[in-house]
Scaffold this motif. Structure first.
Motif, PDB file in Angstrom:
ATOM      1  N   THR A  85      -4.225  11.861 -11.512  1.00  0.00           N
ATOM      2  CA  THR A  85      -4.496  11.053 -10.314  1.00  0.00           C
ATOM      3  C   THR A  85      -4.845   9.629 -10.744  1.00  0.00           C
ATOM      4  O   THR A  85      -5.889   9.413 -11.372  1.00  0.00           O
TER       5      THR A  85
ATOM      6  N   ARG B 160       1.299   6.762  -6.772  1.00  0.00           N
ATOM      7  CA  ARG B 160       0.169   7.664  -7.063  1.00  0.00           C
ATOM      8  C   ARG B 160       0.629   9.133  -6.877  1.00  0.00           C
ATOM      9  O   ARG B 160       0.368   9.979  -7.724  1.00  0.00           O
ATOM     10  N   SER B 161       1.343   9.396  -5.770  1.00  0.00           N
ATOM     11  CA  SER B 161       1.797  10.769  -5.484  1.00  0.00           C
ATOM     12  C   SER B 161       2.791  11.244  -6.533  1.00  0.00           C
ATOM     13  O   SER B 161       2.718  12.381  -7.002  1.00  0.00           O
TER      14      SER B 161
ATOM     15  N   ASP C 257      -7.517   3.310  -8.472  1.00  0.00           N
ATOM     16  CA  ASP C 257      -7.235   1.882  -8.208  1.00  0.00           C
ATOM     17  C   ASP C 257      -7.985   0.955  -9.153  1.00  0.00           C
ATOM     18  O   ASP C 257      -9.195   1.102  -9.351  1.00  0.00           O
TER      19      ASP C 257
ATOM     20  N   LYS D 283       0.842  -1.209   0.000  1.00  0.00           N
ATOM     21  CA  LYS D 283       0.000   0.000   0.000  1.00  0.00           C
ATOM     22  C   LYS D 283       0.877   1.259   0.000  1.00  0.00           C
ATOM     23  O   LYS D 283       0.588   2.233  -0.704  1.00  0.00           O
ATOM     24  N   THR D 284       1.974   1.229   0.768  1.00  0.00           N
ATOM     25  CA  THR D 284       2.881   2.380   0.804  1.00  0.00           C
ATOM     26  C   THR D 284       3.448   2.640  -0.590  1.00  0.00           C
ATOM     27  O   THR D 284       3.481   3.781  -1.073  1.00  0.00           O
TER      28      THR D 284
ATOM     29  N   GLU E 135       0.852   4.132  -2.890  1.00  0.00           N
ATOM     30  CA  GLU E 135       0.620   5.571  -2.644  1.00  0.00           C
ATOM     31  C   GLU E 135       1.816   6.405  -3.098  1.00  0.00           C
ATOM     32  O   GLU E 135       1.643   7.530  -3.591  1.00  0.00           O
ATOM     33  N   GLN E 136       3.021   5.859  -2.974  1.00  0.00           N
ATOM     34  CA  GLN E 136       4.211   6.576  -3.477  1.00  0.00           C
ATOM     35  C   GLN E 136       4.085   6.799  -4.977  1.00  0.00           C
ATOM     36  O   GLN E 136       4.368   7.887  -5.484  1.00  0.00           O
TER      37      GLN E 136
END
Ligand SMILES: Cc1cc2nc3c(=O)[nH]c(=O)nc-3n(C[C@H](O)[C@H](O)[C@H](O)COP(=O)(O)OP(=O)(O)OC[C@H]3O[C@@H](n4cnc5c(N)ncnc54)[C@H](O)[C@@H]3O)c2cc1C
Length: 312
Positions: A301, A291-292, A304, A284-285, A288-289
């Protein structure tokens, strides 16, 4: 939870339910915690009964198919997880096949090829079950599974049954109405063309398998594509770039990026891999990395494709 355990054991027998059941082995990512209660119904009647029991006990219900498009939280999934098993494929007339939700896509492909029904052969190698494929409208190259659907037999959360024709399923890219309604797939009727040569169909299946082997990292646990591809109608894709989540992650410099046991594949940047030690939190981390980074670099953006189950 104990009310659910007692009620499920009363309805099906204690030997049919698993309490605090590890879910990681039932997924292709091989991560995540346990289900409070896991039940594997072998027919629609059992599915309906399990739904009724869970409702009466006030417990949430989560469906699990082949576990090939899910990221299960390290804390697991509360309430009842229903994982349908068994089922059949049957010809209905000579242009439709009916497949139960628990049938694997690969099993369905084999069944149709062996009987000379054309239409599904290119789907060889798609992991997961019929139920999961309908839920997310699985895609292969330019085809969505919904394009082949005649109708779907559904179980509503209130326990009533419904036969939905394809045009009522709201099929779209990575989407069906099930994402909105929480309905459960019992079986699907798919259109096929009879009278084809199984050897020719087998050749198409082999080509698909070879293409997958070439383009997808199949050596480590993954869950297929993590993100949906951006939609040029709503996302501003940088000039000269394909509307591809993998390409954006690559151009953001994160192809091959690692966080603990989780890695962005160097073969296909929209596939994330578990090196055998990753937790759901690690994956998950990294998600998100990426995605950012893509948002920061390109203003897009990423949404998922993966379904996250449990609390993150
Ligand atoms: C190596 C690899 C390659 C892949 N390639 C592709 C590809 O080419 N194209 C593609 O589209 N996907 C691909 N995927 C992703 C995955 O295979 C598909 O999304 C598949 O359709 C998921 O099915 P499943 O049974 O595993 O669903 P699961 O992962 O078990 O569940 C997915 C969702 O469906 C719901 N669900 C499952 N069964 C039912 C049911 N009976 N009724 C209602 N809801 C249900 C679950 O609650 C969950 O929300 C790939 C995955 C891997 C690991």
């Amino acid at each position: 939870m104990s009310a659910l355990v007692t009620a499920m054991a009363g309805a099906f027998g204690a030997d049919r339910i698993k309490v605090d059941a590890p879910l990681a082995p039932l997924t292709t990512f091989k991560v995540g915690g346990p289900a409070d209660v896991l039940f594997e119904p072998v027919n629609s009647d059992e599915m309906l009964r399990a739904l009724q029991v869970a409702r009466a006990a006030g417990a949430p219900v989560t469906m699990l198919g082949g576990g090939s498009n899910v990221l299960i939280s390290d804390r697991g999934v509360r309430g009842l997880v229903i994982r349908p098993r068994g089922g059949d494929v049957n010809a209905v007339g000579d242009r439709l096949v009916r497949a139960d939700a628990a049938i694997t896509i690969n099993g369905l492909v084999r069944w149709t090829i062996n009987r000379g029904y054309a239409g599904l052969e290119a789907w060889a190698g798609t992991p997961g079950t019929v139920g999961g494929a309908i839920f997310g409208n699985a895609h292969w190259k330019k085809t969505n599974i919904g394009d082949l659907v005649e109708s779907v037999r559904l179980l509503r959360p209130d326990g009533t049954l419904l036969q939905a024709p394809a045009d009522r399923m709201e099929f779209d890219y990575d989407y069906s109405r099930l994402k909105r309604t929480g309905e459960i797939v019992l079986w699907v009727a798919l259109r096929v063309t009879p009278g084809s040569d199984p050897a020719a169909l087998r050749l198409v299946a082999r080509e698909s398998l070879a293409f997958r082997k070439q383009t997808q990292p199949l050596e480590s646990p993954s869950a297929g594509c993590i993100f949906m591809n951006p939609d040029p109608a709503q996302d501003r894709i940088p000039d000269g770039m394909a509307p591809s989540a993998g390409a954006l992650i690559d151009r953001a410099g994160l192809k091959g990026a690692v966080h603990a046991g989780a890695r962005v594949s160097s073969t296909h940047a929209n596939f994330f891999l578990n090196d055998g030690t990753a937790t759901a939190a690690d994956l998950k981390t990294l998600i998100e990395q990426c995605r950012s980074a893509v948002k920061e670099r390109f203003g897009v953006t990423l949404r998922d494709e993966i379904i996250c189950l449990g609390e993150f």
